[in-house]
Design an enzyme around this catalytic site. Structure first.
Site, PDB file in Angstrom:
ATOM      1  N   ASN A 107     -48.305   3.668  26.163  1.00 57.81           N
ATOM      2  CA  ASN A 107     -47.425   4.358  25.219  1.00 57.81           C
ATOM      3  C   ASN A 107     -48.236   4.748  23.995  1.00 57.81           C
ATOM      4  O   ASN A 107     -49.260   4.136  23.693  1.00 57.81           O
ATOM      5  CB  ASN A 107     -46.280   3.421  24.795  1.00 57.81           C
ATOM      6  N   HIS A 109     -47.554   5.268  19.882  1.00 53.63           N
ATOM      7  CA  HIS A 109     -46.535   4.975  18.864  1.00 53.63           C
ATOM      8  C   HIS A 109     -47.059   5.422  17.499  1.00 53.63           C
ATOM      9  O   HIS A 109     -48.214   5.149  17.154  1.00 53.63           O
ATOM     10  CB  HIS A 109     -46.231   3.474  18.853  1.00 53.63           C
ATOM     11  N   SER A 136     -50.992   4.483  17.312  1.00 56.16           N
ATOM     12  CA  SER A 136     -51.566   3.458  18.196  1.00 56.16           C
ATOM     13  C   SER A 136     -51.258   3.779  19.648  1.00 56.16           C
ATOM     14  O   SER A 136     -50.129   4.122  19.981  1.00 56.16           O
ATOM     15  CB  SER A 136     -50.956   2.077  17.900  1.00 56.16           C
ATOM     16  N   ASP A 145     -42.609  -1.970  21.436  1.00 57.91           N
ATOM     17  CA  ASP A 145     -43.753  -1.590  20.598  1.00 57.91           C
ATOM     18  C   ASP A 145     -44.638  -2.789  20.281  1.00 57.91           C
ATOM     19  O   ASP A 145     -45.356  -2.790  19.275  1.00 57.91           O
ATOM     20  CB  ASP A 145     -43.296  -0.917  19.289  1.00 57.91           C
TER      21      ASP A 145
HETATM   22  C1  GAR Z   1     -45.187  11.242  18.882  1.00 62.67           C
HETATM   23  O1  GAR Z   1     -45.497  11.251  17.516  1.00 62.67           O
HETATM   24  C2  GAR Z   1     -45.121   9.827  19.398  1.00 62.67           C
HETATM   25  O2  GAR Z   1     -46.011   8.958  18.743  1.00 62.67           O
HETATM   26  C3  GAR Z   1     -43.701   9.443  19.100  1.00 62.67           C
HETATM   27  O3  GAR Z   1     -42.951  10.597  19.347  1.00 62.67           O
HETATM   28  C4  GAR Z   1     -43.751  11.752  19.110  1.00 62.67           C
HETATM   29  C5  GAR Z   1     -43.651  12.660  20.294  1.00 62.67           C
HETATM   30  O4  GAR Z   1     -44.215  13.912  20.026  1.00 62.67           O
HETATM   31  N1  GAR Z   1     -43.279   8.367  19.913  1.00 62.67           N
HETATM   32  C6  GAR Z   1     -42.380   7.453  19.548  1.00 62.67           C
HETATM   33  O5  GAR Z   1     -41.834   7.471  18.462  1.00 62.67           O
HETATM   34  C7  GAR Z   1     -42.096   6.390  20.591  1.00 62.67           C
HETATM   35  N2  GAR Z   1     -41.101   5.479  20.112  1.00 62.67           N
HETATM   36  P1  GAR Z   1     -44.499  14.928  21.205  1.00 62.67           P
HETATM   37  O6  GAR Z   1     -43.221  15.054  22.028  1.00 62.67           O
HETATM   38  O7  GAR Z   1     -44.826  16.201  20.516  1.00 62.67           O
HETATM   39  O8  GAR Z   1     -45.635  14.386  22.008  1.00 62.67           O
END
Ligand code: GAR
Length: 210
Positions: A107, A109, A136, A145
């Site tokens: 994942n 985060h 991360s 997480d």
């Molecule tokens: C990213 O910033 C990722 O780190 C976060 O969602 C965004 C997705 O962006 N993930 C979380 O918050 C997981 N709980 P994307 O759809 O443009 O890749």
């Protein structure tokens, strides 16, 4: 080639970074399917544009979290992945799911874990007057997480930063580190051992590579 399934819920900019890496032969494997729990996720189009199988599995059509995860496991396993990558997948996964893919589930985060688990990380960092923030990559375990960190990218909060400006810098870093971590895994360099993640057989520090 080693096989990757990517799970998304939204824009899919991290998926795009992985697709781009693959197109330069720098991913160490092939993305064989993209699965979204939301039908309107822009990432689905990114997958189709790259000729990748794009699957919608709407979570609201299942009566329970466990029923959804069961269906999700089935769809994923049909594609026989070596690695399952969560890229902005905004559903909490059941222990059954996490156990099924233990050691091959990554994942990303948007925080410097273990700081700021959960949602709205940018807002919370800014509200707290934090000086440092980041992203991360971690192996997924039952603890939300809370799985062991593989790699982090840090940034300094600047005076006048807004949520938007921070999100932009975080994304740029995510797009750098995620393809590297995926490649390490697919090349067999990154593994989740009994005592935590190893890179080339050496234990990673608690905050991963930075
Ligand atoms: C990213 O910033 C990722 O780190 C976060 O969602 C965004 C997705 O962006 N993930 C979380 O918050 C997981 N709980 P994307 O759809 O443009 O890749």
């Amino acid at each position: 080639a080693r096989r990757v399934v990517v799970l998304i819920s939204g824009n899919g900019s991290n998926l795009q970074a992985l697709i781009d890496a693959q197109s330069f032969d720098e991913l160490g494997g092939e993305i064989v399917a993209v699965i979204s729990n939301k039908a309107d996720a822009h990432g689905l189009q990114r997958a189709r544009d790259a000729g990748i199988d794009a699957v919608v599995l709407p979570h609201d059509e299942y009566e329970s979290r466990d029923a959804f995860d069961g269906a999700l496991i089935k769809v994923i396993e049909r594609h026989e992945p070596d690695l399952v990558v969560l890229a902005g997948f905004m559903r909490i996964l059941t222990p059954r799911f996490v156990h099924r893919f233990h050691g091959r589930l990554l994942n990303i985060h948007p925080s410097l874990l273990p700081a700021y688990r959960g949602l709205d990380t940018h807002k919370r960092v800014l509200a707290d007057g934090g000086e440092e923030h980041g992203a991360s990559v971690h192996f997924v375990t039952e603890e939300l997480d809370g799985g062991p960190v593989v790699m982090q990218a840090a940034l300094k909060i600047r005076p006048g930063d807004s949520e938007e400006s921070v999100v932009e810098r975080i994304h740029a870093r995510e797009h750098l580190i995620y393809p590297i971590a995926v490649r390490w895994f697919l090349e067999g360099r990154l593994q989740l051992g009994p005592d935590g993640p190893t890179l080339d057989g050496m234990a990673l520090p608690p905050q991963g590579m930075r």
